[in-house]
Scaffold this motif. Structure first.
Motif, mmCIF file in Angstrom:
data_model
loop_
_atom_site.group_PDB
_atom_site.id
_atom_site.type_symbol
_atom_site.label_atom_id
_atom_site.label_comp_id
_atom_site.label_asym_id
_atom_site.label_seq_id
_atom_site.Cartn_x
_atom_site.Cartn_y
_atom_site.Cartn_z
ATOM 1 N N HIS A 527 31.953 52.989 17.975
ATOM 2 C CA HIS A 527 32.131 52.861 19.397
ATOM 3 C C HIS A 527 31.003 52.054 20.331
ATOM 4 O O HIS A 527 29.997 52.186 20.032
ATOM 5 N N TYR A 528 31.802 50.834 20.928
ATOM 6 C CA TYR A 528 30.804 49.930 21.542
ATOM 7 C C TYR A 528 31.487 49.878 22.989
ATOM 8 O O TYR A 528 32.875 49.852 23.180
ATOM 9 N N ASN A 529 30.603 49.710 23.842
ATOM 10 C CA ASN A 529 30.854 49.695 25.338
ATOM 11 C C ASN A 529 30.068 48.365 25.886
ATOM 12 O O ASN A 529 28.685 48.685 26.081
ATOM 13 N N SER A 530 30.618 47.321 26.605
ATOM 14 C CA SER A 530 29.706 46.202 26.759
ATOM 15 C C SER A 530 30.435 45.903 28.249
ATOM 16 O O SER A 530 31.830 45.870 28.461
ATOM 17 N N LYS A 531 29.414 45.702 29.329
ATOM 18 C CA LYS A 531 29.734 45.252 30.593
ATOM 19 C C LYS A 531 29.103 44.097 30.986
ATOM 20 O O LYS A 531 27.424 43.921 30.848
ATOM 21 N N GLN A 532 29.946 43.153 31.676
ATOM 22 C CA GLN A 532 29.157 42.044 32.181
ATOM 23 C C GLN A 532 29.509 41.764 33.537
ATOM 24 O O GLN A 532 30.765 41.564 33.702
ATOM 25 N N ASP A 533 28.728 41.564 34.390
ATOM 26 C CA ASP A 533 29.184 41.579 36.071
ATOM 27 C C ASP A 533 28.288 40.177 36.160
ATOM 28 O O ASP A 533 27.208 40.228 36.430
ATOM 29 N N LYS A 534 29.130 39.363 36.689
ATOM 30 C CA LYS A 534 28.518 37.983 37.339
ATOM 31 C C LYS A 534 28.993 37.927 38.632
ATOM 32 O O LYS A 534 30.184 38.129 39.160
ATOM 33 N N LYS A 535 28.162 37.353 39.537
ATOM 34 C CA LYS A 535 28.546 37.279 40.915
ATOM 35 C C LYS A 535 27.583 35.973 41.340
ATOM 36 O O LYS A 535 26.480 35.569 41.083
ATOM 37 N N ALA A 536 28.253 35.084 42.013
ATOM 38 C CA ALA A 536 27.734 33.965 42.756
ATOM 39 C C ALA A 536 28.174 33.878 44.285
ATOM 40 O O ALA A 536 29.084 33.999 44.566
ATOM 41 N N LEU A 537 26.968 33.450 44.927
ATOM 42 C CA LEU A 537 27.033 33.429 46.447
ATOM 43 C C LEU A 537 26.725 31.947 47.037
ATOM 44 O O LEU A 537 25.777 31.544 46.555
ATOM 45 N N ASN A 538 27.602 31.195 47.712
ATOM 46 C CA ASN A 538 27.245 29.853 48.145
ATOM 47 C C ASN A 538 26.399 30.139 49.235
ATOM 48 O O ASN A 538 26.559 30.994 50.087
ATOM 49 N N ASN A 539 25.799 28.870 49.566
ATOM 50 C CA ASN A 539 24.686 28.766 50.662
ATOM 51 C C ASN A 539 25.604 28.189 51.968
ATOM 52 O O ASN A 539 25.961 27.313 51.838
ATOM 53 N N ILE A 540 25.637 29.205 52.736
ATOM 54 C CA ILE A 540 26.213 28.571 54.151
ATOM 55 C C ILE A 540 25.240 28.700 55.358
ATOM 56 O O ILE A 540 24.793 29.670 55.611
ATOM 57 N N LEU A 541 24.959 27.592 56.043
ATOM 58 C CA LEU A 541 23.971 27.399 57.001
ATOM 59 C C LEU A 541 22.570 28.123 56.626
ATOM 60 O O LEU A 541 22.075 29.012 57.271
ATOM 61 N N GLY A 542 22.197 27.913 55.413
ATOM 62 C CA GLY A 542 20.862 28.386 54.924
ATOM 63 C C GLY A 542 20.809 29.800 54.356
ATOM 64 O O GLY A 542 19.903 30.230 54.106
ATOM 65 N N GLU A 543 22.025 30.415 54.347
ATOM 66 C CA GLU A 543 22.107 31.775 53.831
ATOM 67 C C GLU A 543 23.036 31.802 52.662
ATOM 68 O O GLU A 543 24.052 31.237 52.940
ATOM 69 N N TYR A 544 22.660 32.693 51.655
ATOM 70 C CA TYR A 544 23.737 32.958 50.512
ATOM 71 C C TYR A 544 24.637 34.065 51.066
ATOM 72 O O TYR A 544 24.329 35.320 50.663
ATOM 73 N N THR A 545 25.810 33.566 51.604
ATOM 74 C CA THR A 545 26.740 34.709 52.090
ATOM 75 C C THR A 545 28.132 34.517 51.535
ATOM 76 O O THR A 545 28.687 35.679 51.660
ATOM 77 N N GLU A 546 28.627 33.106 50.857
ATOM 78 C CA GLU A 546 30.022 33.236 50.775
ATOM 79 C C GLU A 546 30.220 33.414 49.118
ATOM 80 O O GLU A 546 29.470 32.818 48.425
ATOM 81 N N LEU A 547 31.054 34.523 48.930
ATOM 82 C CA LEU A 547 31.087 34.711 47.509
ATOM 83 C C LEU A 547 32.048 33.607 46.885
ATOM 84 O O LEU A 547 33.320 33.236 47.465
ATOM 85 N N ASP A 548 31.741 33.341 45.701
ATOM 86 C CA ASP A 548 32.476 32.023 44.878
ATOM 87 C C ASP A 548 33.243 32.753 43.755
ATOM 88 O O ASP A 548 32.732 33.119 42.814
ATOM 89 N N SER A 549 34.449 33.140 44.172
ATOM 90 C CA SER A 549 35.427 33.708 43.193
ATOM 91 C C SER A 549 35.811 33.062 42.105
ATOM 92 O O SER A 549 36.037 33.620 40.912
ATOM 93 N N THR A 550 35.400 31.847 41.972
ATOM 94 C CA THR A 550 35.782 31.047 40.827
ATOM 95 C C THR A 550 35.006 31.543 39.716
ATOM 96 O O THR A 550 35.075 31.305 38.307
#
Length: 912
Positions: A527-550
């Protein structure tokens, strides 16, 4: 001057053979009171235990050996019904005739006050399926290391990266007196102890322990076991060494070992900023540094043990320390524990020139990457062996590893058209910080029965790992088209979480039907269970706030495997035959949480296998093996999200991938001739793969590549090798030619069209070694030719070659001085401009030992004296040819002092 000295020594050693010893005698039978016929008479060279001649007595009991060179010999007379008799012959030019006269052999049942048994072992022989090298039969230089010994064994190779191969096949595990590294027995032969402390080197195959990545459970691993003599496991020993140029470079080591009965304790420390940034084979064996071996696992479940002592691709800095403990707590309980700490940093600079060949055009790229990589690791290993009763054994092995790393890199790439016009430039900056852990546990219960060969094996293992990564990605992409320049940029904060868990349980039962026939049934659940969670936030006006869904996704892969097997074995004295099959069901559930998508897959495989081994004699054997295997896609290949860490090369997973199915045929032949010492090995391997995991690549208008894993049918590869080792003049001169060749045919997709690549590789080499009493030298050369053919664009059909010539010399001089030197000359041709580099790397050392025990060594060591060292490589993948150069440390000089200590009363030296 060196050449004249070599000629003189060789001529002197050969001319001494003109005078020969004559050995004869008459063997008598005391029970019949007459001559004894068919008694075996053996002449064994005392210096290296080499069998130089043997004969049998005639009907009158008379024997006469062939004329032998002047030397010291042990003559053994043996007969099945009588006790052995032995004599020593001390050869002398003044007395060349040795007639023992009447030799009376005593019956074996006669009670004697004192019995001396003369035992002889071939330098190379088979015992069952195990190939055994008698270590004392192979002469090594003074202060020889274990690696030096391994390099002298016919058919055994240790490359510059420390990887061992036997008869062309990689060694997967190294054992010491039958114990594994990663918590195994740390007592192995050392420079500080006598070289004779190694009794034998054993090479064999055993069923793989890596059930997790095994398709059938019948995959084998090649094992190398070092068997020690009892006297090698007593007292204490160690060394402290330091080296520096008093400006930039330094090396330091401190190692110690203590033994008391079954208790063994080892401590070590190493600090270095030179390419010698890890322990050599001899010290790893000597001090039991189990964690110094890297376990490298490939996608199909195969794995190998390699030393991490390869020359770093960059400028290294390393700190390692730790301790090892093992003890037999009681008659039935053995415990071992070890800990090691590793802190390393590599600063590298790499240039690449890539050629891309498409159906209607081609272009090139020039790439420069500068990076700094820092790694830190704590490793803990615990092992327990418990004998529950005389028929039952229990094993436990637990491993914990805590990992951390920091990396940063800058990547500059120019893209040029076929007219050499710059069309695009990219600048990429990546910084990442990661931390994680890796935990694994293995339990095994082996139950034997009173009926011979009846066996029950129950096992359970689990693993848990987690890695957290945070980083910043910045890219600038300049495109030049129709006199209009435009810029696109990325500035993202990235985070990633990888979690993996596995549980594996298995049971097998072996029942002997007759003395020759056995049947084995088995069942495994995984039995194998693998999880891969990736997240990317774009820089908007000096802050990383916008989620890049691609490039954001949360993906879970769950896999369950049920596997049942049946195996039939037939074994007689000269042959062993097995045939069987494994049937398995694989259920896969891919859950794309971010996009709320589910894909389930259910596969059934029948995996047949068969092996046959035929022993022509104890020194000659043939192995033929047929296996099938199935590889499942990894979570990275399944994860349906773009990986834009390098915007020039974007990867996308494919959740619809199917598992592969591979047929493999292997043939191996080994032959050793005890009198001449000639050793020959050869092998053939063929693999055919359906549903192979390949790559579909598309290229956009500005040269970016987008790749996705796909399944293709019909990929195959073939390779063969043959080699021999031929000694002359009582093994003073040894010549070893080798030949290797391979052919592979692989399919991929490029811009929607099938591309078939044919890859042809070949290599021929020759080794010549001279071993005299106080002088040794070697010369070797190789020529390799490589050629790849692409069906989509014949401009990529560009062959290239590499040639090399190397030599080494070691001379033991008066007053305990030692001179050593080695040189390697490499020729690269038919590559990209700037990569056809020829270079000569010449190293030398001059040292002296001091004191009565010769345990203090002071020397000057020069590396890359001509300042030409460089790393050059070529990679061919589908329709892309890439030439690579990486900076490495070049010329430097060190003054080095070493002090060695032990509890022996003898001096610190080995036989030359």
């Amino acid at each position: 001057m060196k050449r004249h000295l070599l000629y003189f020594l060789l001529f002197s050693s050969i001319s001494s053979f003109s005078q020969k010893l004559s050995i004869s005698g008459n063997v008598q039978d005391t029970t019949a009171k007459g001559p004894l016929s068919n008694a075996i008479v053996m002449a064994i060279k005392l210096m290296d235990s080499t069998l130089v001649d043997f004969t049998r007595t005639n009907n009158e009991g008379i024997f006469k050996l062939k004329p032998l060179p002047i030397d010291t010999y042990q003559v053994v007379i043996s007969h099945p019904k009588f006790a052995d008799m032995g004599y020593f012959v001390f050869g002398d030019k003044k007395n060349l005739e040795y007639d023992f006269g009447k030799i009376i052999l005593q019956p074996k049942n006669v009670s004697l006050d004192e019995v001396t048994i003369f035992a002889f072992k071939d330098p190379i022989y088979y015992k069952g399926d195990t190939l055994i090298y008698t270590a004392d039969s192979f002469k090594t230089k003074a202060n020889a290391t274990v690696e030096d010994l391994l390099k002298k064994l016919p058919g055994l190779k240790v490359d510059k990266d420390g990887k061992i191969t036997s008869q062309g096949k990689a060694v997967d595990k190294v054992l010491v007196d039958g114990d594994e590294f990663f918590g195994g027995d740390p007592t192995v032969a050392t420079r500080n102890l006598n070289a004779n402390s190694i009794e034998s080197v054993q090479v064999y195959e055993k069923k793989s322990d890596d059930v997790a990545n095994s398709s059938t459970g019948e995959e084998t691993q090649k094992i190398l076991n070092l068997k020690l003599k009892d006297e090698a496991k007593k007292g204490y020993f160690g060394k402290v060494s330091g080296a520096s140029d008093f400006q930039k470079f330094y090396e330091g080591e401190a190692l110690g070992n203590y033994f008391k009965k079954k208790l063994k304790i080892s401590v070590f420390g190493l600090a270095s900023n030179t390419p010698n940034s890890s322990f050599g084979w001899d010290d790893v064996y000597k001090y039991g540094l189990n964690n110094e071996f890297d376990r490298q696992e490939n996608e199909d479940g195969g794995w190998s043990m390699t030393m991490s002592n390869s020359q770093p691709q960059g400028i290294p800095q390393n700190l390692k320390t730790g301790f090892y403990y093992t003890d037999k707590l009681s008659k039935n309980t053995k415990l071992n524990f070890n800990y090691s700490y590793n802190n390393s940093m590599v600063n590298s600079k790499t240039t690449k020139k890539a050629q891309y060949f498409l159906t209607d055009t081609s272009y090139t790229s020039d790439n420069l990457v500068e990076s700094i990589q820092k790694n830190e690791a704590h490793a803990f290993n615990l092992g327990l062996e418990q004998r529950i009763d005389s028929l039952t054994d229990f094993y436990l092995n637990s491993k914990v590893k805590l990992l951390g790393s920091n990396s940063s890199s800058k990547d500059e790439t120019d893209f040029l058209s076929s007219d050499n016009i710059k069309t695009r430039n990219t600048s990429i900056s990546n910084s990442n910080k990661s931390s994680g852990y890796d935990i694994s546990n293995n339990l095994k219960l082996i139950k034997r029965f009173k009926k011979k060969d009846r066996l029950l094996n129950v096992s359970y293992s689990n693993s848990f790992s987690e890695t957290n990564t945070d980083g910043i990605l910045k890219t600038d992409n300049y495109s030049y088209a129709d006199s209009v320049d435009f810029l696109t940029s990325i500035n993202q904060k990235k985070s990633g979480l990888n979690v993996n868990q596995s549980h594996i349980a298995g049971i097998s039962y072996t029942e002997p039907i007759t003395k020759k026939i056995k049947i084995e049934v088995s069942y495994d659940f995984m039995h194998y269970n693998s999880k891969q969670d990736k997240k990317a936030l774009n820089n908007i006006l000096g802050e990383y706030t916008e989620l890049d869904s691609t490039v954001t996704n949360n993906f879970i892969n769950v896999k369950q495997i049920n596997r049942a097997g049946l195996k039939f074995s037939y074994e007689v004295k000269k042959m062993r035959f097995t045939i069987g099959t494994k049937a398995r069901n694989v259920f896969v559930n891919n859950n794309n949480i971010f996009k709320n998508q589910h894909i389930t897959q259910n596969f059934n495989n029948i995996l047949p296998f068969s092996t046959i081994r035929y022993k022509f004699s104890d020194n000659k054997a043939l192995d033929i093996k047929y296996t099938t295997g199935s590889q499942n896609p990894t979570i990275s290949q399944l994860q349906p999200v773009r990986d834009n860490s390098n915007p020039n090369f974007i990867n996308i997973g494919n959740p619809s991938l199917l598992p592969t199915f591979m047929h493999s045929i292997n043939l191996n032949f080994n032959s050793w001739k005890s009198i001449s010492g000639k050793y020959t090995w050869m092998g053939l391997t063929y693999n055919y793969i359906n549903n192979d995991i390949a790559t579909a690549t598309s290229y956009d208008s500005i040269g970016r590549t987008v790749s996705q894993a796909i399944n293709v049918n019909g990929n195959f590869n073939f390779n063969g090798y043959v080699g021999t080792s031929m000694p002359f003049f009582s093994k003073k001169l040894e010549i070893g030619p080798n030949l290797w060749a391979s052919y592979a045919e692989n399919k991929s997709m490029i811009n929607g069209l099938e591309n078939k690549t044919e890859d042809i590789r070949s290599s021929i080499s020759m080794d010549i070694r001279l071993n005299l009493e106080k002088f040794s030298a070697g010369v070797s050369g190789y020529y390799s030719y490589n050629s790849a053919f692409s069906s989509l664009n014949n401009k990529s059909n560009t062959p290239y070659s590499s040639q090399g010539l190397s030599g080494n010399v070691s001379a033991k001089l008066p007053k305990n001085f030692l001179l050593e030197s080695d040189a390697n000359y490499t020729i690269n041709s038919k590559r990209s401009n700037g990569y056809n580099i020829n270079y000569l790397v010449w190293n030398a050392s001059f040292s002296k030992t001091f004191f009565k025990k010769e345990n203090f060594i002071l020397g000057v060591y020069a590396y890359d004296i001509l300042n030409q060292n460089i790393s050059v490589d070529r990679d061919i993948s589908s329709n892309v040819i890439t030439d690579i150069k990486t900076n490495i440390i070049s010329r430097y000089f060190l003054l080095k002092a070493t002090i060695k200590f032990n509890s022996n009363k003898t001096k610190e030296e080995d036989e030359f």
